[in-house]
Design a protein around this motif. Structure first.
Motif, PDB file in Angstrom:
ATOM      1  N   ALA A 126      26.983 -12.003 -15.127  1.00  0.00           N
ATOM      2  CA  ALA A 126      28.389 -12.071 -15.537  1.00  0.00           C
ATOM      3  C   ALA A 126      28.515 -12.000 -17.063  1.00  0.00           C
ATOM      4  O   ALA A 126      29.411 -11.336 -17.589  1.00  0.00           O
ATOM      5  CB  ALA A 126      29.036 -13.350 -15.010  1.00  0.00           C
ATOM      6  N   GLU A 127      27.603 -12.673 -17.774  1.00  0.00           N
ATOM      7  CA  GLU A 127      27.644 -12.631 -19.235  1.00  0.00           C
ATOM      8  C   GLU A 127      27.345 -11.228 -19.755  1.00  0.00           C
ATOM      9  O   GLU A 127      28.013 -10.749 -20.680  1.00  0.00           O
ATOM     10  CB  GLU A 127      26.646 -13.631 -19.816  1.00  0.00           C
ATOM     11  N   ARG A 128      26.356 -10.552 -19.166  1.00  0.00           N
ATOM     12  CA  ARG A 128      26.042  -9.189 -19.598  1.00  0.00           C
ATOM     13  C   ARG A 128      27.210  -8.250 -19.288  1.00  0.00           C
ATOM     14  O   ARG A 128      27.544  -7.373 -20.079  1.00  0.00           O
ATOM     15  CB  ARG A 128      24.763  -8.691 -18.924  1.00  0.00           C
ATOM     16  N   TRP A 188      35.505  -5.361 -15.594  1.00  0.00           N
ATOM     17  CA  TRP A 188      34.532  -6.442 -15.419  1.00  0.00           C
ATOM     18  C   TRP A 188      33.824  -6.302 -14.082  1.00  0.00           C
ATOM     19  O   TRP A 188      32.596  -6.435 -14.008  1.00  0.00           O
ATOM     20  CB  TRP A 188      35.225  -7.800 -15.525  1.00  0.00           C
ATOM     21  N   HIS A 189      34.561  -6.018 -13.015  1.00  0.00           N
ATOM     22  CA  HIS A 189      33.942  -5.831 -11.695  1.00  0.00           C
ATOM     23  C   HIS A 189      33.003  -4.626 -11.691  1.00  0.00           C
ATOM     24  O   HIS A 189      31.913  -4.685 -11.100  1.00  0.00           O
ATOM     25  CB  HIS A 189      35.003  -5.695 -10.604  1.00  0.00           C
ATOM     26  N   ALA A 190      33.402  -3.555 -12.343  1.00  0.00           N
ATOM     27  CA  ALA A 190      32.537  -2.374 -12.422  1.00  0.00           C
ATOM     28  C   ALA A 190      31.252  -2.700 -13.187  1.00  0.00           C
ATOM     29  O   ALA A 190      30.156  -2.298 -12.793  1.00  0.00           O
ATOM     30  CB  ALA A 190      33.284  -1.219 -13.084  1.00  0.00           C
ATOM     31  N   ALA A 236      27.357  -2.696 -11.831  1.00  0.00           N
ATOM     32  CA  ALA A 236      26.295  -1.967 -12.533  1.00  0.00           C
ATOM     33  C   ALA A 236      25.121  -2.887 -12.848  1.00  0.00           C
ATOM     34  O   ALA A 236      23.960  -2.505 -12.691  1.00  0.00           O
ATOM     35  CB  ALA A 236      26.856  -1.353 -13.813  1.00  0.00           C
ATOM     36  N   GLU A 237      25.406  -4.113 -13.274  1.00  0.00           N
ATOM     37  CA  GLU A 237      24.345  -5.066 -13.577  1.00  0.00           C
ATOM     38  C   GLU A 237      23.571  -5.455 -12.321  1.00  0.00           C
ATOM     39  O   GLU A 237      22.352  -5.570 -12.350  1.00  0.00           O
ATOM     40  CB  GLU A 237      24.920  -6.324 -14.247  1.00  0.00           C
ATOM     41  N   VAL A 238      24.270  -5.628 -11.213  1.00  0.00           N
ATOM     42  CA  VAL A 238      23.612  -5.996  -9.957  1.00  0.00           C
ATOM     43  C   VAL A 238      22.704  -4.868  -9.490  1.00  0.00           C
ATOM     44  O   VAL A 238      21.596  -5.102  -9.005  1.00  0.00           O
ATOM     45  CB  VAL A 238      24.655  -6.360  -8.877  1.00  0.00           C
ATOM     46  N   LYS A 266      21.065  -2.884 -11.281  1.00  0.00           N
ATOM     47  CA  LYS A 266      19.855  -2.846 -12.112  1.00  0.00           C
ATOM     48  C   LYS A 266      18.786  -3.781 -11.558  1.00  0.00           C
ATOM     49  O   LYS A 266      17.615  -3.591 -11.841  1.00  0.00           O
ATOM     50  CB  LYS A 266      20.188  -3.267 -13.548  1.00  0.00           C
ATOM     51  N   GLY A 267      19.196  -4.799 -10.829  1.00  0.00           N
ATOM     52  CA  GLY A 267      18.247  -5.745 -10.246  1.00  0.00           C
ATOM     53  C   GLY A 267      18.024  -6.944 -11.162  1.00  0.00           C
ATOM     54  O   GLY A 267      18.511  -6.987 -12.293  1.00  0.00           O
ATOM     55  N   PRO A 268      17.282  -7.931 -10.653  1.00  0.00           N
ATOM     56  CA  PRO A 268      17.058  -9.150 -11.422  1.00  0.00           C
ATOM     57  C   PRO A 268      16.171  -8.891 -12.645  1.00  0.00           C
ATOM     58  O   PRO A 268      15.302  -8.035 -12.622  1.00  0.00           O
ATOM     59  CB  PRO A 268      16.354 -10.095 -10.443  1.00  0.00           C
ATOM     60  N   ARG A 269      16.435  -9.656 -13.680  1.00  0.00           N
ATOM     61  CA  ARG A 269      15.633  -9.548 -14.915  1.00  0.00           C
ATOM     62  C   ARG A 269      14.593 -10.660 -14.906  1.00  0.00           C
ATOM     63  O   ARG A 269      14.897 -11.804 -15.161  1.00  0.00           O
ATOM     64  CB  ARG A 269      16.508  -9.696 -16.147  1.00  0.00           C
ATOM     65  N   ARG A 270      13.367 -10.291 -14.588  1.00  0.00           N
ATOM     66  CA  ARG A 270      12.286 -11.289 -14.564  1.00  0.00           C
ATOM     67  C   ARG A 270      11.055 -10.708 -15.148  1.00  0.00           C
ATOM     68  O   ARG A 270      10.720  -9.635 -15.123  1.00  0.00           O
ATOM     69  CB  ARG A 270      12.017 -11.754 -13.148  1.00  0.00           C
TER      70      ARG A 270
END
Length: 106
Positions: free
Chosen positions: A72-74, A92-94, A98-100, A102-106
């Motif tokens: 959400a912050e990104r 914001w929803h778009a 897009a962030e989702v 990309k997948g998790p950042r780990r």
């Protein structure tokens, strides 16, 4: 013999009423078919009832919350503050989608 004791549950195990009924049903069906009922399948079923798979991962909920917050912050970083509220919400929803993707950042 059903291995019932004074507690009334199968082998005195801490089973819920539903779990105990499922065990008894399994045994009854096996007996009706003249099959052995004290099987590895029954043992595995009871093991899953007493220690369900996935219960030992308490940190997953915290990780999911942190990941959602960071997504959400990104996404918010891509939004222009001067937009009208409806356009801001759509953007914001778009950005969240897009962030989702990309997948998790780990």
């Amino acid at each position: 013999m059903d291995d019932l004791d004074a507690q009334g549950t199968f082998r005195g195990l801490p089973l819920t009423t539903e779990q105990d009924a499922e065990v008894r049903h399994y045994i009854k069906k096996k007996k009706q078919r003249n099959e052995p009922w004290d099987t590895p399948e029954l043992s595995a079923m009871i093991k899953d009832m007493l220690d369900p798979p996935g219960d030992d991962d308490d940190t997953a909920d915290i990780d999911d919350e942190e990941e959602t917050r960071s997504v959400a912050e990104r996404a918010s970083a891509f939004i222009d503050e001067d937009m009208d509220p409806i356009e801001h919400n759509e953007e914001w929803h778009a950005a969240m989608e897009a962030e989702v993707m990309k997948g998790p950042r780990r």
